[in-house]
Design a protein around this motif. Structure first.
Motif, PDB file in Angstrom:
ATOM      1  N   ARG A 155     -14.553 -27.667 -72.857  1.00 18.30           N
ATOM      2  CA  ARG A 155     -14.998 -26.508 -73.631  1.00 18.30           C
ATOM      3  C   ARG A 155     -13.874 -25.464 -73.650  1.00 18.30           C
ATOM      4  O   ARG A 155     -13.540 -24.882 -72.617  1.00 18.30           O
ATOM      5  N   ARG A 190     -14.584 -33.171 -77.717  1.00 21.35           N
ATOM      6  CA  ARG A 190     -15.208 -31.924 -78.175  1.00 21.35           C
ATOM      7  C   ARG A 190     -14.141 -31.176 -78.952  1.00 21.35           C
ATOM      8  O   ARG A 190     -13.000 -31.042 -78.507  1.00 21.35           O
ATOM      9  N   ASP A 195     -16.612 -22.098 -81.252  1.00 21.22           N
ATOM     10  CA  ASP A 195     -17.875 -21.844 -81.945  1.00 21.22           C
ATOM     11  C   ASP A 195     -18.979 -22.755 -81.430  1.00 21.22           C
ATOM     12  O   ASP A 195     -18.739 -23.674 -80.640  1.00 21.22           O
ATOM     13  N   SER A 196     -20.189 -22.507 -81.926  1.00 21.64           N
ATOM     14  CA  SER A 196     -21.312 -23.394 -81.650  1.00 21.64           C
ATOM     15  C   SER A 196     -21.890 -23.935 -82.946  1.00 21.64           C
ATOM     16  O   SER A 196     -23.045 -24.357 -83.006  1.00 21.64           O
ATOM     17  N   ALA A 221     -19.235 -28.957 -81.759  1.00 20.05           N
ATOM     18  CA  ALA A 221     -19.680 -28.568 -80.424  1.00 20.05           C
ATOM     19  C   ALA A 221     -21.127 -28.958 -80.121  1.00 20.05           C
ATOM     20  O   ALA A 221     -21.413 -29.505 -79.044  1.00 20.05           O
ATOM     21  N   PRO A 222     -22.086 -28.735 -81.029  1.00 23.95           N
ATOM     22  CA  PRO A 222     -23.470 -29.139 -80.715  1.00 23.95           C
ATOM     23  C   PRO A 222     -23.617 -30.645 -80.512  1.00 23.95           C
ATOM     24  O   PRO A 222     -24.472 -31.090 -79.728  1.00 23.95           O
ATOM     25  N   ASP A 225     -22.397 -31.482 -77.082  1.00 23.26           N
ATOM     26  CA  ASP A 225     -23.469 -31.132 -76.154  1.00 23.26           C
ATOM     27  C   ASP A 225     -24.554 -32.214 -76.140  1.00 23.26           C
ATOM     28  O   ASP A 225     -25.082 -32.586 -75.080  1.00 23.26           O
ATOM     29  N   ASP A 416     -13.283 -20.000 -83.956  1.00 21.68           N
ATOM     30  CA  ASP A 416     -14.609 -20.362 -84.463  1.00 21.68           C
ATOM     31  C   ASP A 416     -14.485 -21.115 -85.788  1.00 21.68           C
ATOM     32  O   ASP A 416     -15.362 -21.921 -86.139  1.00 21.68           O
TER      33      ASP A 416
END
Length: 466
Positions: A155, A190, A195-196, A221-222, A225, A416
Motif C-alpha cells: 500500500r 496493488r 486512492d481507493s 486498490a479495492p 483488498d 489518486d
C-alpha cells in the motif's frame, strides 16, 4: 611579500565578486507585474483544456500521439512563438488492446486491472501467492512459484512530495522479474497509487535480460483488498488475459517553441513538460498541465513590454512515460550547447499549487537564486535550498552539467489519479494552475534576465532525484 599576498587575495576576491550572478532591479519590477498578469489569466487552463479535449489520451507511438505533435506545433504558432520546430525521437512501440481478469471458483467475480506498460500479451491462470512487499518477493526461492501467480500487496503511502512513489514504482518496475526468477507464470500488484477508487494505475515495467516476460498487471486498490480478504479464507485461483505487447519501432517528436531574447538570444532558459500520456485517461495532470502552463508562461513573457535578454524555450517532450526517450534525445541533440542553457525546469507532477523552490545554483549564483525566491514568495512559495532535483526529462541533460531548478507542486492527491482513467481535466483547479503559470513565468523571466549564469557547464554529474 606580505604586500604581494594581500594583492593576490584582493585580486581573487575581486574576480569572485565580478562573477557573482545577480538580477537587475528593472527585471525584478517587471517580474512583479508579470506575476500579477499571470495570476489573472486563464491561458494555462485553456491550453490544457485544448490538448486534453481535442487530442485526449496520447500513448507514445499511437495515432493520437501523432495528432498531439501536430497540435503542439499549431498551438505554439497560434500563441505567437517566434520559432517553432520539432526533433525526432525513436523508441519501441507498445500497444494495449484489451484486458480482463477474474477470480475463479465458488467466489467467482471480475477484477479491475490493467496491463503494465511493457507487459507481453497472454493469459495467466493459477493460484495466487501474496507478498507484502518487493523484498518479500525477491526473497522467494527459485521455483517456489512454479505454476503460480505472484501478487505484491504493498500500500503506497500518501505524501505531499510524492515520496511514496519510490517504493511503489519500484514494485512495478522490478516485481515482474523477481516473480519470474521464482518461477511465476504471471504477476499482479496493488496499483502504485494512493486512492481507493476502482481505477487501476498503469505504468511502464521492465524485464531483466535473460528472462522470458510473463503477463503483468496492476489491480485497482479495492480489488487488491478483495484478493487479500479472499486469501484469508483459503487459496484463491485467478485468471487474467492481456492483449497487448511490443509492435516494432515508432518515431515521435520533441516539439519546441521559443520566445526570443533581446541581447542574448542564443542563450536559453528551458521550461516544459511531456506531451505523451498513458491511454487510460486524457493525460490532464500527467502531463497536459505541464505542457499547458509552460506554454502559457512563455506566452506571457513574450507579450511583456520588455522581454528578457535570453530566449525562453518551451519543450513538449516525447515519450517520457516509457523511458524518458524525449529527454534523452534532447540531451544528445544539444550536448554541445550545455553552456548556452542558462537554467532549466520541468513541470511533471500535476497541477497542485507550487509550494517550494530550489535550484542547483553554485555559490556565485546564490544571490540571484535568492532574488528569484523572493519574487516567488508572494505566491506562497518557500525557498528550500538543497532540496529536490531536476524533473524527469531534464535529468539526462542535468547529468551532463545542465543547471536546473525545481518548482515543487503539492502532490498530496496526485497519485489518486496518476496513470488511471481518472486523469481528466476536472481534476485540475484553474486557480492553482494559474499560480503555477505565474511561478514559471517569474522564474523563467528572472533567470533569463540575470547578469551572469547559473552554472551550466559540460561535465559529468549525478543530479539528485527530484
Amino acid at each position: 611579500m606580505l604586500f604581494a599576498v594581500s594583492l593576490l587575495s584582493f585580486t581573487g576576491a575581486s574576480m569572485a565578486a565580478s562573477r557573482e550572478t545577480r538580477i537587475p532591479d528593472a527585471a525584478l519590477k517587471a517580474a512583479s507585474e508579470l506575476r500579477e498578469r499571470a495570476l489573472a489569466s486563464d491561458l494555462g487552463f485553456r491550453i490544457t483544456e485544448s490538448l486534453t479535449t481535442e487530442v485526449g489520451p496520447r500513448l507514445a507511438g499511437s495515432e493520437a500521439d501523432a495528432r498531439a505533435v501536430q497540435w503542439a506545433e499549431a498551438k505554439f504558432r497560434e500563441l505567437g512563438f517566434d520559432k517553432v520546430w520539432k526533433e525526432p525521437v525513436t523508441f519501441p512501440k507498445w500497444e494495449r488492446r484489451s484486458e480482463h481478469g477474474e477470480v475463479l471458483g465458488t467466489a467467482r467475480q471480475s477484477l479491475a486491472l490493467t496491463a503494465l506498460g511493457g507487459s507481453p500479451g497472454g493469459t495467466a491462470e493459477g493460484e495466487i501467492v501474496r507478498f507484502a512487499d518487493l523484498a518479500a518477493l525477491e526473497a522467494a526461492p527459485a521455483g517456489s512459484l512454479a505454476g503460480k501467480i505472484a501478487f505484491v500487496d504493498f500500500r503506497m503511502p500518501r505524501a505531499k512530495d510524492g515520496a511514496g512513489y519510490g517504493p511503489g514504482g519500484g514494485i512495478r518496475s522490478r516485481g515482474p522479474s523477481a516473480a519470474i526468477r521464482a518461477g511465476a507464470i504471471g504477476y499482479l500488484m496493488r496499483s502504485a497509487g494512493t486512492d481507493s477508487h476502482r481505477s487501476p494505475h498503469t505504468g511502464i515495467t521492465r524485464f531483466d535480460d535473460g528472462l522470458t516476460p510473463v503477463p503483468s498487471a496492476a489491480l485497482a486498490a479495492p480489488d487488491a483488498d478483495q484478493l487479500a480478504r479472499l486469501l484469508e479464507r483459503g487459496s484463491v485461483r485467478v485468471r487474467f488475459a492481456l492483449d497487448c505487447g511490443w509492435d516494432g519501432q515508432a518515431t515521435s517528436y520533441n516539439v519546441i517553441g521559443e520566445m526570443r531574447g533581446t541581447s542574448k538570444p542564443d542563450e536559453v532558459v528551458l521550461i516544459g513538460g511531456h506531451l505523451d500520456s498513458w491511454d487510460l485517461g486524457t493525460g490532464a495532470i500527467d502531463d497536459g498541465a505541464g505542457v499547458g502552463l509552460t506554454m502559457a508562461a512563455a506566452k506571457l513573457i513574450g507579450d511583456s513590454k520588455q522581454r528578457p535578454a535570453r530566449t525562453i524555450r518551451v519543450v513538449a517532450f516525447a515519450n517520457e512515460e516509457q523511458g524518458l526517450y524525449g529527454g534523452k534525445a534532447y540531451a544528445q541533440e544539444h550536448a554541445k550547447d550545455v553552456k548556452k542553457h542558462q537554467l532549466a525546469a520541468e513541470s511533471d507532477f500535476g497541477a497542485g499549487r507550487i509550494y517550494a523552490y530550489s535550484s542547483s545554483a553554485p555559490a556565485y549564483a546564490q544571490a540571484a537564486d535568492q532574488q528569484i525566491a523572493e519574487a516567488l514568495a508572494p505566491l506562497g512559495i518557500a525557498h528550500t535550498p538543497g532540496k529536490g532535483g531536476p524533473g524527469p526529462d531534464i535529468s539526462p541533460f542535468a547529468a551532463q552539467g545542465l543547471a536546473w531548478a525545481r518548482l515543487a507542486q503539492d502532490g498530496t492527491d496526485y497519485f489518486d489519479y496518476h496513470h488511471t482513467p481518472d486523469d481528466t481535466l476536472d481534476k485540475i483547479d484553474p486557480k492553482a494552475l494559474a499560480q503555477n503559470v505565474a511561478a514559471y513565468a517569474v522564474f523563467a523571466y528572472l533567470a533569463a534576465s540575470a547578469d551572469g549564469d547559473f552554472g551550466s557547464e559540460a561535465k559529468k554529474v549525478t543530479p539528485p532525484e527530484e
